[in-house]
Design a protein around this motif. Structure first.
Motif, PDB file in Angstrom:
ATOM      1  N   LYS A  84       0.837  -1.327  -0.062  1.00  0.00           N
ATOM      2  CA  LYS A  84       0.001  -0.014  -0.055  1.00  0.00           C
ATOM      3  C   LYS A  84       0.809   1.245  -0.054  1.00  0.00           C
ATOM      4  O   LYS A  84       0.559   2.327  -0.377  1.00  0.00           O
ATOM      5  CB  LYS A  84      -0.917   0.020   1.301  1.00  0.00           C
ATOM      6  N   ALA A  85       1.996   1.075   0.556  1.00  0.00           N
ATOM      7  CA  ALA A  85       2.942   2.285   0.558  1.00  0.00           C
ATOM      8  C   ALA A  85       3.754   2.397  -0.923  1.00  0.00           C
ATOM      9  O   ALA A  85       4.514   3.252  -0.911  1.00  0.00           O
ATOM     10  CB  ALA A  85       4.007   2.206   1.644  1.00  0.00           C
ATOM     11  N   GLY A  86       3.563   1.302  -1.776  1.00  0.00           N
ATOM     12  CA  GLY A  86       3.911   1.668  -2.944  1.00  0.00           C
ATOM     13  C   GLY A  86       5.245   0.697  -3.146  1.00  0.00           C
ATOM     14  O   GLY A  86       5.584   0.709  -4.507  1.00  0.00           O
ATOM     15  N   TRP A  87       5.458  -0.405  -2.661  1.00  0.00           N
ATOM     16  CA  TRP A  87       6.547  -1.235  -2.499  1.00  0.00           C
ATOM     17  C   TRP A  87       6.040  -2.396  -3.323  1.00  0.00           C
ATOM     18  O   TRP A  87       5.019  -2.812  -3.272  1.00  0.00           O
ATOM     19  CB  TRP A  87       6.959  -1.596  -1.313  1.00  0.00           C
ATOM     20  N   ARG A  88       7.122  -3.021  -4.281  1.00  0.00           N
ATOM     21  CA  ARG A  88       6.961  -4.237  -4.781  1.00  0.00           C
ATOM     22  C   ARG A  88       7.209  -5.341  -3.763  1.00  0.00           C
ATOM     23  O   ARG A  88       8.254  -5.111  -3.172  1.00  0.00           O
ATOM     24  CB  ARG A  88       7.818  -4.468  -6.108  1.00  0.00           C
ATOM     25  N   VAL A  89       6.458  -6.141  -3.303  1.00  0.00           N
ATOM     26  CA  VAL A  89       6.612  -7.007  -2.193  1.00  0.00           C
ATOM     27  C   VAL A  89       6.867  -8.345  -2.693  1.00  0.00           C
ATOM     28  O   VAL A  89       5.859  -9.042  -3.270  1.00  0.00           O
ATOM     29  CB  VAL A  89       5.628  -7.061  -1.290  1.00  0.00           C
ATOM     30  N   VAL A  90       7.996  -9.020  -2.473  1.00  0.00           N
ATOM     31  CA  VAL A  90       8.316 -10.296  -2.767  1.00  0.00           C
ATOM     32  C   VAL A  90       7.841 -11.136  -1.204  1.00  0.00           C
ATOM     33  O   VAL A  90       8.613 -10.995  -0.414  1.00  0.00           O
ATOM     34  CB  VAL A  90       9.665 -10.619  -3.190  1.00  0.00           C
ATOM     35  N   ALA A  91       6.866 -11.619  -1.125  1.00  0.00           N
ATOM     36  CA  ALA A  91       6.149 -12.178   0.150  1.00  0.00           C
ATOM     37  C   ALA A  91       6.453 -13.750   0.058  1.00  0.00           C
ATOM     38  O   ALA A  91       5.985 -14.613  -0.644  1.00  0.00           O
ATOM     39  CB  ALA A  91       4.665 -12.094   0.099  1.00  0.00           C
ATOM     40  N   THR A  92       7.371 -13.921   1.054  1.00  0.00           N
ATOM     41  CA  THR A  92       7.877 -15.417   1.090  1.00  0.00           C
ATOM     42  C   THR A  92       7.212 -16.250   2.234  1.00  0.00           C
ATOM     43  O   THR A  92       7.123 -15.631   3.326  1.00  0.00           O
ATOM     44  CB  THR A  92       9.502 -15.594   0.919  1.00  0.00           C
ATOM     45  N   MET A  93       7.195 -17.646   2.121  1.00  0.00           N
ATOM     46  CA  MET A  93       6.743 -18.392   2.989  1.00  0.00           C
ATOM     47  C   MET A  93       6.981 -19.728   2.855  1.00  0.00           C
ATOM     48  O   MET A  93       7.507 -20.137   1.771  1.00  0.00           O
ATOM     49  CB  MET A  93       4.934 -18.398   3.300  1.00  0.00           C
ATOM     50  N   ARG A  94       7.118 -20.674   4.011  1.00  0.00           N
ATOM     51  CA  ARG A  94       7.559 -21.960   3.628  1.00  0.00           C
ATOM     52  C   ARG A  94       6.931 -22.861   2.822  1.00  0.00           C
ATOM     53  O   ARG A  94       7.203 -23.532   1.962  1.00  0.00           O
ATOM     54  CB  ARG A  94       7.958 -22.752   4.877  1.00  0.00           C
ATOM     55  N   ASP A  95       5.465 -22.505   2.897  1.00  0.00           N
ATOM     56  CA  ASP A  95       4.313 -23.257   2.161  1.00  0.00           C
ATOM     57  C   ASP A  95       3.399 -22.281   1.430  1.00  0.00           C
ATOM     58  O   ASP A  95       2.644 -21.765   2.189  1.00  0.00           O
ATOM     59  CB  ASP A  95       3.825 -24.173   3.139  1.00  0.00           C
ATOM     60  N   THR A  96       3.553 -22.120   0.154  1.00  0.00           N
ATOM     61  CA  THR A  96       2.902 -21.349  -0.399  1.00  0.00           C
ATOM     62  C   THR A  96       1.364 -21.771  -0.781  1.00  0.00           C
ATOM     63  O   THR A  96       0.595 -20.829  -0.965  1.00  0.00           O
ATOM     64  CB  THR A  96       3.260 -21.045  -1.974  1.00  0.00           C
ATOM     65  N   GLY A  97       1.057 -22.975  -0.261  1.00  0.00           N
ATOM     66  CA  GLY A  97      -0.318 -23.425  -0.040  1.00  0.00           C
ATOM     67  C   GLY A  97      -1.043 -22.718   0.853  1.00  0.00           C
ATOM     68  O   GLY A  97      -2.406 -22.696   1.065  1.00  0.00           O
ATOM     69  N   LYS A  98      -0.047 -21.894   1.906  1.00  0.00           N
ATOM     70  CA  LYS A  98      -0.880 -21.247   2.973  1.00  0.00           C
ATOM     71  C   LYS A  98      -0.942 -19.683   2.564  1.00  0.00           C
ATOM     72  O   LYS A  98      -1.232 -18.948   3.413  1.00  0.00           O
ATOM     73  CB  LYS A  98      -0.060 -21.411   4.111  1.00  0.00           C
ATOM     74  N   ALA A  99      -0.831 -19.414   1.336  1.00  0.00           N
ATOM     75  CA  ALA A  99      -0.915 -17.911   1.032  1.00  0.00           C
ATOM     76  C   ALA A  99      -2.285 -17.390   0.649  1.00  0.00           C
ATOM     77  O   ALA A  99      -2.594 -16.287   0.373  1.00  0.00           O
ATOM     78  CB  ALA A  99      -0.311 -17.731  -0.499  1.00  0.00           C
ATOM     79  N   THR A 100      -3.541 -18.136   0.830  1.00  0.00           N
ATOM     80  CA  THR A 100      -4.904 -17.751   0.621  1.00  0.00           C
ATOM     81  C   THR A 100      -5.310 -16.313   1.439  1.00  0.00           C
ATOM     82  O   THR A 100      -5.625 -15.454   0.775  1.00  0.00           O
ATOM     83  CB  THR A 100      -5.824 -18.839   0.922  1.00  0.00           C
ATOM     84  N   ALA A 101      -4.757 -16.565   2.605  1.00  0.00           N
ATOM     85  CA  ALA A 101      -5.260 -15.227   3.446  1.00  0.00           C
ATOM     86  C   ALA A 101      -4.292 -13.995   2.889  1.00  0.00           C
ATOM     87  O   ALA A 101      -5.013 -12.866   2.878  1.00  0.00           O
ATOM     88  CB  ALA A 101      -4.673 -15.535   4.956  1.00  0.00           C
ATOM     89  N   LEU A 102      -3.133 -14.029   2.427  1.00  0.00           N
ATOM     90  CA  LEU A 102      -2.297 -12.993   1.986  1.00  0.00           C
ATOM     91  C   LEU A 102      -3.022 -12.643   0.817  1.00  0.00           C
ATOM     92  O   LEU A 102      -3.086 -11.465   0.427  1.00  0.00           O
ATOM     93  CB  LEU A 102      -0.916 -13.292   1.789  1.00  0.00           C
ATOM     94  N   ARG A 103      -3.437 -13.612  -0.222  1.00  0.00           N
ATOM     95  CA  ARG A 103      -4.048 -13.243  -1.582  1.00  0.00           C
ATOM     96  C   ARG A 103      -5.246 -12.366  -1.273  1.00  0.00           C
ATOM     97  O   ARG A 103      -5.524 -11.421  -2.011  1.00  0.00           O
ATOM     98  CB  ARG A 103      -3.924 -14.406  -2.415  1.00  0.00           C
ATOM     99  N   GLU A 104      -5.869 -12.894  -0.349  1.00  0.00           N
ATOM    100  CA  GLU A 104      -7.340 -12.308  -0.199  1.00  0.00           C
ATOM    101  C   GLU A 104      -7.083 -10.703   0.361  1.00  0.00           C
ATOM    102  O   GLU A 104      -7.877  -9.895   0.019  1.00  0.00           O
ATOM    103  CB  GLU A 104      -8.179 -13.299   0.554  1.00  0.00           C
ATOM    104  N   ALA A 105      -6.203 -10.838   1.381  1.00  0.00           N
ATOM    105  CA  ALA A 105      -6.106  -9.289   1.931  1.00  0.00           C
ATOM    106  C   ALA A 105      -5.695  -8.537   0.834  1.00  0.00           C
ATOM    107  O   ALA A 105      -5.791  -7.327   0.809  1.00  0.00           O
ATOM    108  CB  ALA A 105      -5.148  -9.431   3.051  1.00  0.00           C
ATOM    109  N   ALA A 106      -4.862  -8.894  -0.024  1.00  0.00           N
ATOM    110  CA  ALA A 106      -4.116  -8.168  -1.145  1.00  0.00           C
ATOM    111  C   ALA A 106      -5.187  -7.632  -2.136  1.00  0.00           C
ATOM    112  O   ALA A 106      -5.146  -6.583  -2.583  1.00  0.00           O
ATOM    113  CB  ALA A 106      -2.988  -9.010  -1.976  1.00  0.00           C
ATOM    114  N   ALA A 107      -5.889  -8.458  -2.531  1.00  0.00           N
ATOM    115  CA  ALA A 107      -7.212  -8.075  -3.258  1.00  0.00           C
ATOM    116  C   ALA A 107      -8.238  -7.221  -2.626  1.00  0.00           C
ATOM    117  O   ALA A 107      -8.485  -6.100  -3.401  1.00  0.00           O
ATOM    118  CB  ALA A 107      -7.993  -9.567  -3.603  1.00  0.00           C
TER     119      ALA A 107
END
Length: 278
Positions: A24-47
């Motif tokens: 939101k502050a304008g950065w390109r964010v490379v968001a890492t996590m051990r298991d990308t199968g757990k990225a649903t909450a992040l993707r929903e928040a981003a949307a």
């Protein structure tokens, strides 16, 4: 050109909200996590926040040094530069040495200390090239040792000592280093420390002190700041023209750490933490 920040441990809690706040502050964010199968909450928040196009989810297990180096190299290959790293990935641990094992301690250090180093080492040449930022999310537990958190606090102390030592050298080459020290934050972290009430007897003679400590901790987390509030403080440090080395995310954390930093003989901290287990 949009600045790029790599953040570890973004599947939940402070990591997730920091990824959104940075985008939101304008950065390109490379968001890492051990298991990308757990990225649903992040993707929903981003949307919801309208920043989906600024969030790039990638797999990264910070305990894998080769994988961390490959991840950093991949970011630079894809975006041409790396402007900041936020080492957020971590894991709690509840226990005491006599009732646990040395391997338990090593495992805590692998995630919370060596995991930070595994990402920091390959990132530093790129951060020098961009005059970038290097942040680690430690804890008030990286300043004040806490009963039943010996291993966790020791690992966070180690991160703070390493970064405090690194900071002037990095600054001589244009890289600003900051440690961010949250207090109690309402997130999934406290539920992930591995404590099972049914196994309380495993703490043997320390079980009464454990019960007192858990009652005190439940009260602290009942009044915790939100992960969004913590993320705001982190992004402020990320974007500050002259960020301080040490940042607390709340008035509670500032007061707590201030006690230690003025406690020359250690008595103030011991008098406080003794009350937690009495």
């Amino acid at each position: 050109m949009t600045d790029t920040v790599l953040i570890t441990g973004t599947s939940s809690g402070i990591g997730l909200t920091t990824a959104i706040a940075a985008a939101k502050a304008g950065w390109r964010v490379v968001a890492t996590m051990r298991d990308t199968g757990k990225a649903t909450a992040l993707r929903e928040a981003a949307a919801t926040a309208g920043v989906t196009d600024l969030i790039d989810v990638r797999a990264l297990d910070v305990t894998d040094a080769e994988g961390a180096a490959a991840c950093v190299d991949g970011v630079v290959q894809d975006y041409g530069r790396l402007d900041a790293v936020i080492n957020n990935a971590g894991a709690g641990h509840l226990g005491t040495l006599e009732q646990g094992s040395i391997d338990d301690v090593r495992n805590v250090f692998e995630v919370n200390f060596f995991g930070v180093l595994n990402v920091t080492k390959p990132a530093l040449p790129h951060l020098r090239a961009s005059a970038g930022r290097l942040l680690a999310i430690t804890s008030v537990g990286g300043v004040i040792g806490q009963p039943f958190n010996e291993s966790y606090c020791a690992a966070k102390f180690a991160v703070e000592g390493f970064y405090e030592s690194l900071a002037p050298l990095a600054a001589a080459h244009g890289v600003r280093v900051t440690v961010v020290e949250p207090g109690a934050v309402a997130s999934e972290f406290i539920s992930n420390v591995g404590y099972d009430p049914a196994q309380e007897e495993a703490f043997g003679p320390y079980a009464p002190q454990l019960r007192s400590y858990l009652a005190r901790t439940a009260g602290a987390f009942a009044n915790a700041q939100t992960s969004e509030q913590a993320a705001d403080a982190i992004v402020a440090a990320l974007t500050d023209d002259k960020p301080p080395f040490r940042v607390q995310t709340s008035d509670v954390a500032r007061g707590f750490n201030g006690l230690k930093l003025a406690d020359l003989d250690g008595s103030a901290v011991q008098n406080l933490t003794e009350t937690w287990i009495s």
